[in-house]
Design a protein around this motif. Structure first.
Motif, short mmCIF file in Angstrom:
data_model
loop_
_atom_site.label_atom_id
_atom_site.label_comp_id
_atom_site.label_asym_id
_atom_site.label_seq_id
_atom_site.Cartn_x
_atom_site.Cartn_y
_atom_site.Cartn_z
N GLN A 1 -18.84 -39.97 44.55
CA GLN A 1 -18.73 -39.61 43.26
C GLN A 1 -18.93 -40.87 42.37
O GLN A 1 -18.12 -41.69 42.55
N LEU A 2 -19.85 -40.90 41.47
CA LEU A 2 -19.72 -42.34 40.78
C LEU A 2 -20.41 -41.90 39.40
O LEU A 2 -21.14 -41.01 38.95
N LEU B 1 -25.51 -48.34 45.30
CA LEU B 1 -24.97 -47.89 46.75
C LEU B 1 -24.99 -49.05 47.89
O LEU B 1 -24.25 -48.89 48.94
N THR C 1 -14.25 -50.74 42.88
CA THR C 1 -13.98 -49.35 41.94
C THR C 1 -14.87 -49.33 40.97
O THR C 1 -15.25 -48.52 40.58
N TYR C 2 -15.46 -50.72 40.67
CA TYR C 2 -16.60 -50.72 39.58
C TYR C 2 -17.52 -51.81 40.12
O TYR C 2 -17.09 -52.71 40.63
N ARG D 1 -19.15 -46.83 37.92
CA ARG D 1 -17.78 -46.58 38.39
C ARG D 1 -17.69 -45.74 39.46
O ARG D 1 -18.49 -44.71 39.48
N TYR D 2 -16.85 -46.02 40.50
CA TYR D 2 -16.65 -45.17 41.78
C TYR D 2 -15.31 -44.50 41.96
O TYR D 2 -14.19 -45.18 41.45
N PRO E 1 -14.36 -45.94 46.87
CA PRO E 1 -15.22 -46.79 47.06
C PRO E 1 -15.34 -46.87 48.69
O PRO E 1 -16.43 -47.40 48.94
N PRO F 1 -18.91 -44.35 48.52
CA PRO F 1 -18.97 -44.54 47.12
C PRO F 1 -20.23 -43.59 46.45
O PRO F 1 -20.23 -43.35 45.29
N TYR F 2 -21.14 -42.98 47.43
CA TYR F 2 -21.89 -42.06 47.07
C TYR F 2 -21.47 -40.76 46.60
O TYR F 2 -22.21 -39.87 46.07
#
Length: 194
Positions: free
Chosen positions: A165-166, A119, A140-141, A155-156, A159, A162-163
């Protein structure tokens, strides 16, 4: 009491990567390399609750993670799905400590390092990486490697946040995490039934 697999994973990683002198800000990363926790002011202020679905070898578990970050520090609280507090880790920009831990052998810096690797801003993460490690970040990654060995693949879904959903894969530990932020409490919103 049965603890989620994440604690078994962190304990196993702590055993596998233990090495003599230990800096309370640094953690050995599964598969090789080291990461030293970075100042919490390097990341945006945020607070979130997430459901973490963990696959570790042939086991599957879920837990709730409550995370708060600001310039003063980073707090990570692990809860069962029923809300029982089983872990509380804190980084005060000087050292990582466990205020509550299911096992004294767990390295609090390792759990917080995994969080920051996923993160924190890329430049901050690069500063914390050991000399043999590299970070590839596309937005995105994110891939963290040591030499030609992949240590983490992240993987996000979005972006910008990012926290929310990953997905994280840690090949050396045969572990994947699917992380989704929980909806904010709507019980105080007019017209929404709790």
């Amino acid at each position: 009491m049965k603890f989620p697999v994440i604690f078994v994973y962190v304990l196993a990683c702590s055993w596998l990567t233990a090495c003599g002198q230990h800096d309370a800000r640094c953690a050995s990363i599964p598969g090789g390399g080291k990461y030293c926790l970075q100042n919490t002011a390097m990341a945006p202020v945020f607070e979130t609750q997430q459901q973490v679905d963990i696959s570790f070898k042939d086991k599957h578990e879920s837990m709730i993670a409550s995370i708060e970050n600001d310039a003063a520090g980073l707090d990570f609280v692990g809860l069962t799905l029923f809300g029982q507090k089983i872990m509380h880790l804190r980084y005060d920009n000087q050292q990582a400590s466990a205020l509550l831990s299911p096992d004294k052998r767990l390295d609090p810096a390792l759990m917080l390092a995994l969080l920051q690797l996923a993160l924190w801003p890329a430049d901050s993460v690069r500063t914390g990486l050991g000399t043999s490690m590299e970070l590839e970040d596309s937005g995105t990654y994110r891939r963290i490697s040591s030499g030609n060995k992949l240590l983490m693949d992240i993987r996000y879904a979005d972006p910008a946040t990012p926290y929310h959903q990953l997905d994280i894969a840690v090949p050396a530990a045969s572990m994947t995490l699917s992380i989704n932020s929980l909806p904010e409490d709507t019980s105080q919103v007019p017209g929404v039934d709790p």
